[in-house]
Design a protein around this motif. Structure first.
Motif, PDB file in Angstrom:
ATOM      1  N   ILE A 296       2.612  -6.612   1.716  1.00  0.00           N
ATOM      2  CA  ILE A 296       3.825  -6.068   2.324  1.00  0.00           C
ATOM      3  C   ILE A 296       4.986  -6.198   1.341  1.00  0.00           C
ATOM      4  O   ILE A 296       5.800  -5.288   1.207  1.00  0.00           O
ATOM      5  CB  ILE A 296       4.139  -6.840   3.634  1.00  0.00           C
ATOM      6  CG1 ILE A 296       2.983  -6.681   4.622  1.00  0.00           C
ATOM      7  CG2 ILE A 296       5.457  -6.383   4.254  1.00  0.00           C
ATOM      8  CD1 ILE A 296       2.529  -5.282   4.835  1.00  0.00           C
TER       9      ILE A 296
ATOM     10  N   PHE B 122       3.303  -1.936   2.171  1.00  0.00           N
ATOM     11  CA  PHE B 122       3.863  -1.432   3.427  1.00  0.00           C
ATOM     12  C   PHE B 122       3.948   0.093   3.369  1.00  0.00           C
ATOM     13  O   PHE B 122       3.424   0.797   4.230  1.00  0.00           O
ATOM     14  CB  PHE B 122       5.253  -2.042   3.672  1.00  0.00           C
ATOM     15  CG  PHE B 122       5.889  -1.604   4.962  1.00  0.00           C
ATOM     16  CD1 PHE B 122       5.512  -2.167   6.166  1.00  0.00           C
ATOM     17  CD2 PHE B 122       6.878  -0.619   4.965  1.00  0.00           C
ATOM     18  CE1 PHE B 122       6.096  -1.751   7.368  1.00  0.00           C
ATOM     19  CE2 PHE B 122       7.466  -0.206   6.154  1.00  0.00           C
ATOM     20  CZ  PHE B 122       7.077  -0.776   7.354  1.00  0.00           C
ATOM     21  N   THR B 123       4.558   0.598   2.306  1.00  0.00           N
ATOM     22  CA  THR B 123       4.705   2.043   2.144  1.00  0.00           C
ATOM     23  C   THR B 123       3.345   2.720   2.011  1.00  0.00           C
ATOM     24  O   THR B 123       3.098   3.771   2.608  1.00  0.00           O
ATOM     25  CB  THR B 123       5.590   2.346   0.911  1.00  0.00           C
ATOM     26  OG1 THR B 123       6.838   1.681   1.088  1.00  0.00           O
ATOM     27  CG2 THR B 123       5.812   3.827   0.724  1.00  0.00           C
TER      28      THR B 123
ATOM     29  N   ASN C  44       0.500   1.769   3.207  1.00  0.00           N
ATOM     30  CA  ASN C  44      -0.184   1.797   4.492  1.00  0.00           C
ATOM     31  C   ASN C  44       0.436   2.835   5.431  1.00  0.00           C
ATOM     32  O   ASN C  44      -0.271   3.516   6.184  1.00  0.00           O
ATOM     33  CB  ASN C  44      -0.146   0.404   5.132  1.00  0.00           C
ATOM     34  CG  ASN C  44      -1.177   0.260   6.237  1.00  0.00           C
ATOM     35  OD1 ASN C  44      -0.858   0.414   7.405  1.00  0.00           O
ATOM     36  ND2 ASN C  44      -2.420   0.019   5.874  1.00  0.00           N
ATOM     37  N   ILE C  45       1.754   2.983   5.360  1.00  0.00           N
ATOM     38  CA  ILE C  45       2.443   4.014   6.154  1.00  0.00           C
ATOM     39  C   ILE C  45       1.942   5.404   5.729  1.00  0.00           C
ATOM     40  O   ILE C  45       1.661   6.264   6.570  1.00  0.00           O
ATOM     41  CB  ILE C  45       3.982   3.896   5.965  1.00  0.00           C
ATOM     42  CG1 ILE C  45       4.535   2.646   6.672  1.00  0.00           C
ATOM     43  CG2 ILE C  45       4.699   5.167   6.406  1.00  0.00           C
ATOM     44  CD1 ILE C  45       4.821   2.781   8.159  1.00  0.00           C
ATOM     45  N   ILE C  46       1.798   5.622   4.431  1.00  0.00           N
ATOM     46  CA  ILE C  46       1.308   6.920   3.936  1.00  0.00           C
ATOM     47  C   ILE C  46      -0.128   7.157   4.417  1.00  0.00           C
ATOM     48  O   ILE C  46      -0.451   8.212   4.963  1.00  0.00           O
ATOM     49  CB  ILE C  46       1.376   6.982   2.393  1.00  0.00           C
ATOM     50  CG1 ILE C  46       2.833   6.984   1.928  1.00  0.00           C
ATOM     51  CG2 ILE C  46       0.637   8.215   1.858  1.00  0.00           C
ATOM     52  CD1 ILE C  46       3.010   6.800   0.419  1.00  0.00           C
TER      53      ILE C  46
ATOM     54  N   ALA D 139       4.562   6.735  -5.502  1.00  0.00           N
ATOM     55  CA  ALA D 139       4.923   7.326  -4.210  1.00  0.00           C
ATOM     56  C   ALA D 139       6.423   7.208  -4.026  1.00  0.00           C
ATOM     57  O   ALA D 139       6.998   6.146  -4.269  1.00  0.00           O
ATOM     58  CB  ALA D 139       4.204   6.603  -3.076  1.00  0.00           C
TER      59      ALA D 139
END
Lengths: 335, 335
Positions: free
Chosen positions: A145, A227-228, A230-232, A177
């Motif tokens: 994270i 974190f980013t 996993n969001i993607i 990203a």
């Protein structure tokens, strides 16, 4: 090649896991060590007529449950199939380990039982994703994270070596990203990571990969904090599920639409195969001293077989030698 | 109702913008002030036979270009159509402002020319998105890269008021975008925001909205920091574009597949309409003392007309009165 598998990880364990193992023995010529309750495994093999040739069993009394605290996998007394499997891997009983169980536990277990390669800051999850112009690796897709720019730079190096060695992509394009293409986009972490990636000669950094372009394979390796990432990953999966669910409904709505399906069946089938993440196996845990693969929790036999194939390639293509060579000399000062 | 529009913002300005304005006059009964170079606007109206009834012109000599620094919009001497339009709004010449131009400039211009409501920390972008079970608002979807938990809480209150007043959703469900459903998921910012949202009685907080569930309308208002929100927005759009592009290719591949299209044409058309973000207008800038709508940069006449409708509703449904009532008493101490 001997692959250790967690027979009790995932939604469809142990039957689909063991079926996948039998497929892998037959199609890939590997040997399997299935870890889990010996009686249960034997029972599942017999009652489902699974070919047991090439599969040996290593007993583990417990199962790591999704609600268990991932950190508990570290404990010496942990006798779950995942912990026992990771110890077998550490002790050289097999070449790689595959589990469809808890991602968090696998990351913790991999890090503390199998251990990281010296110089590598973080164990990262490199998910191989289907893209419109070929597969790409998204990394880190959920293990960390909080990340430093230096960790993101290491993800880029690790992902490049993986995509080159395993998928045969020469000089893989690395993208950061981000919310825009320009160099100064994103939070301070992203601005710092951009600067570091730009100054990493061993990778082919092509700049920011804007989120809108990622599904079009904007880069072969897309790096992000966990974190980013996993969001993607999850937005991508959710959007694809929602859209394909609607398309299915349209085709099954009535007689005429069902007939229409016949005319596009092959095209839709090819497309489904292209977009099916199960084709690519699972996610590679990167940074560990031995290959560990996280198969999808919902893996069926075929998906699990593909994850075993990925584990075999991860071992065979000497990814870990490549990582050690490139990263073991790095200092650990800003972890 | 008088709507001020930026006639020179967006990829298809000024022709599609003016066509959209004419549609809005005809269909919605609003009056329009079109801001931009007077001669150019007159020429575009004449040479495209656009009905000019209900449209008046306010002259602005310059155009805000995408490559211009957003901060320059603040300058007193800025005579771009966007800056002039925002000043007209500030001065009460119209009820709302719509632009398809630079998002960054519109946020800066809105904040410094129109100003924020007292007590509101951040101007946020609330994008109305198509979801599998109805539209939802994603907020902040890009204005604020760095956010505090308190700002995220305000996004939740603002989004709830908007969705209730404008879309008529009683007691809108608020979800915190996250990588898992459990309360302790995500970075410290997300753990703190969860705690604050849980203790905000005026909203209907339903917990974390996992990214995978967001396309299925997991919540009516999805809140996130602007970096994460923009990543979600763009991954969603990119994935949808990639998938629908493939579906189109399948149907146009040959004679049989083209015939098949006839059988599902209505279903696909309905679906396309459901997923077409142009149907919902654009994104609402929230927290300002007057309604400002950001239309999509690629807006055609119909999309721009929908953005004008959204601006009219934003004004008519007294969203800003609601925001003032709920948030103006908040202290500004942790901005």
């Amino acid at each position: 090649m001997k692959i250790i598998i967690d027979a009790f990880g995932g939604d469809n364990a142990p039957v689909e896991i063991l079926k996948g193992a039998a497929l892998a023995v037959k199609e890939l010529g590997v040997n399997i060590i299935a870890v889990g309750d010996e009686n249960e495994i034997k029972k599942a093999i017999t009652s489902n007529s699974i070919e047991e040739n090439g599969i040996s069993i290593a007993h583990a009394a417990d199962i790591f449950k999704m609600e268990d605290n991932p950190v508990s996998i570290r404990h010496k007394g942990n006798e779950t199939s995942m912990a026992v499997g990771l110890r077998l891997l550490r002790d050289g009983e097999g070449d790689a380990f595959v589990s469809a169980g808890s991602t968090g536990a696998l990351v913790v277990g991999g890090t503390f039982i199998v251990k990281r390669i010296k110089g590598i800051k973080k164990t990262a999850i490199g998910s191989v994703m289907p893209g419109d112009n070929g597969p790409f690796m998204l990394m880190d897709s959920g293990a960390n994270i909080d990340c430093t720019a230096k960790a993101i730079r290491q993800f880029a190096v690790m992902g490049s070596i993986y995509m080159k060695n395993v998928l045969g992509i020469e000089n893989p394009r690395v993208g950061l990203a981000n919310i825009g293409k320009e160099e100064n986009k994103g939070s301070q972490l992203y601005i710092d990571a951009y600067e570091m990636l730009k100054n990493t000669p061993e990778i082919n950094f092509i700049g920011n990969a804007e989120a809108r372009d990622i599904p079009f394979t904007a880069a072969d390796v897309v790096v992000a904090d966990g974190f980013t990432g996993n969001i993607i990953l999850k937005t991508y999966e959710g959007t694809a599920l929602a859209l394909l669910g609607n398309i299915k409904k349209i085709f099954t709505a009535g007689t005429l639409s069902k007939l229409s399906y016949l005319g596009v069946r092959k095209g839709l089938g090819d497309f489904k195969k292209k977009m099916d993440y199960k084709e690519y196996g699972g996610a590679a845990l990167m940074g560990l001293t031995k290959p560990v693969i996280k198969a999808h929790g919902s893996s069926d036999a075929k998906a699990f077989k593909n994850a075993i194939r990925q584990a075999a390639q991860y071992s065979e293509k000497r990814v870990i030698d490549g990582l050690s060579e490139h990263l073991s000399k790095e200092s650990g000062d800003d972890d």
